[in-house]
Write a protein that holds these residues in place. Structure first.
Motif, short mmCIF file in Angstrom:
data_model
loop_
_atom_site.label_atom_id
_atom_site.label_comp_id
_atom_site.label_asym_id
_atom_site.label_seq_id
_atom_site.Cartn_x
_atom_site.Cartn_y
_atom_site.Cartn_z
N UNK A 16 0.81 -1.22 0.00
CA UNK A 16 0.00 0.00 0.00
C UNK A 16 0.84 1.27 0.00
N UNK A 17 2.00 1.23 0.67
CA UNK A 17 2.81 2.46 0.75
C UNK A 17 3.47 2.78 -0.60
N UNK A 18 3.44 1.83 -1.55
CA UNK A 18 4.00 2.06 -2.89
C UNK A 18 2.92 2.31 -3.95
N UNK A 19 1.73 1.75 -3.72
CA UNK A 19 0.69 1.77 -4.76
C UNK A 19 -0.53 2.63 -4.36
N UNK A 20 -0.56 3.09 -3.09
CA UNK A 20 -1.76 3.74 -2.55
C UNK A 20 -2.30 4.91 -3.36
N UNK A 21 -1.43 5.69 -4.00
CA UNK A 21 -1.90 6.87 -4.73
C UNK A 21 -2.05 6.67 -6.22
N UNK A 22 -1.88 5.42 -6.69
CA UNK A 22 -1.81 5.17 -8.13
C UNK A 22 -3.09 5.58 -8.87
N UNK A 23 -4.25 5.22 -8.30
CA UNK A 23 -5.51 5.51 -9.01
C UNK A 23 -5.79 7.01 -9.06
N UNK A 24 -5.42 7.70 -7.97
CA UNK A 24 -5.62 9.15 -7.91
C UNK A 24 -4.72 9.84 -8.96
N UNK A 25 -3.49 9.34 -9.08
CA UNK A 25 -2.55 9.91 -10.04
C UNK A 25 -3.00 9.62 -11.46
#
Ligand code: ZN
Length: 209
Positions: free
Chosen positions: A59-68
């Protein structure tokens, strides 16, 4: 090559923003959190995001992927061996006390041999299972740079006690794939300071035979 390292989120995951200063195309690796800050860097550097690359589905690596992705339209690339982990983001959120980011959808699977291109800059994906089944490193041969995810750290290696982890596999990945790179390769780990392959080969206590 433009390269900004931006530690994001409570676990300070090293998010990399990489760009070609001529074509202004960019890649972001591991947008774990603080997407506004990542977008600021892209804007400030005048970069157009072409790819979002995930080194592994923690999660600490992928958590913002959808928002980006929502903000830029760039596709999300990840190794398919981490699909199961990606489906457990809610559980992972409780491990680290982060807000569950919702469902993350991968657009393109990458594996050893996948070549990633932003402008004139090419990089190769190296599948390095061990920290997780689908962990990858991204290697920029011309720039002598390795984005190592949580496979290799300065003076340490990725933990293997979480679901999908394997000490045997991470040791094999490190010795056959990572240490096969030249000594003067700069290593940008998933957390903490940068290092080099030569430095880790010499001094990393986990890599001594
Ligand atoms: Zn991890």
């Amino acid at each position: 090559m433009i390269h900004k390292i931006f530690p994001v989120g409570p676990l300070q995951c090293n998010c990399s923003v990489l760009g070609d200063e001529q074509t202004h195309e960019a890649m972001v690796i591991d947008p774990g959190d603080q997407v506004e800050g990542i977008l600021d860097i892209l804007r400030r550097e005048g970069l157009a995001l072409k790819q979002i690359v995930i080194t592994h589905a923690h999660i600490d690596h992928v958590g913002g992927a959808m928002k980006l992705k929502a903000a830029t339209g760039a596709p999300i690339l990840m190794n398919q061996n981490d699909d199961a982990l990606l489906k457990m983001l809610d559980v992972q959120a409780t491990w680290v006390g982060m807000k569950p980011p919702g469902v993350v959808k991968v657009d393109e699977a990458v594996h050893t041999g996948s070549m990633l291109k932003i402008g004139r800059i090419s990089s190769n994906v190296i599948h390095t299972p061990g920290h997780t089944e689908g962990s990858i490193c991204v290697y920029f041969p011309e720039q002598k740079k390795l984005i190592a995810g949580d496979t290799l750290f300065a003076g340490s290696i990725g933990r293997t006690d979480l679901p999908g982890g394997s000490t045997e596999k991470i040791m094999r990945s490190l010795h056959t794939q990572v240490l096969a790179l030249p000594d003067d390769t700069e290593v940008v780990p998933g957390h903490g300071p940068t290092t080099t392959i030569g430095e880790e080969r010499e001094t990393n206590p986990f890599l001594q035979k």
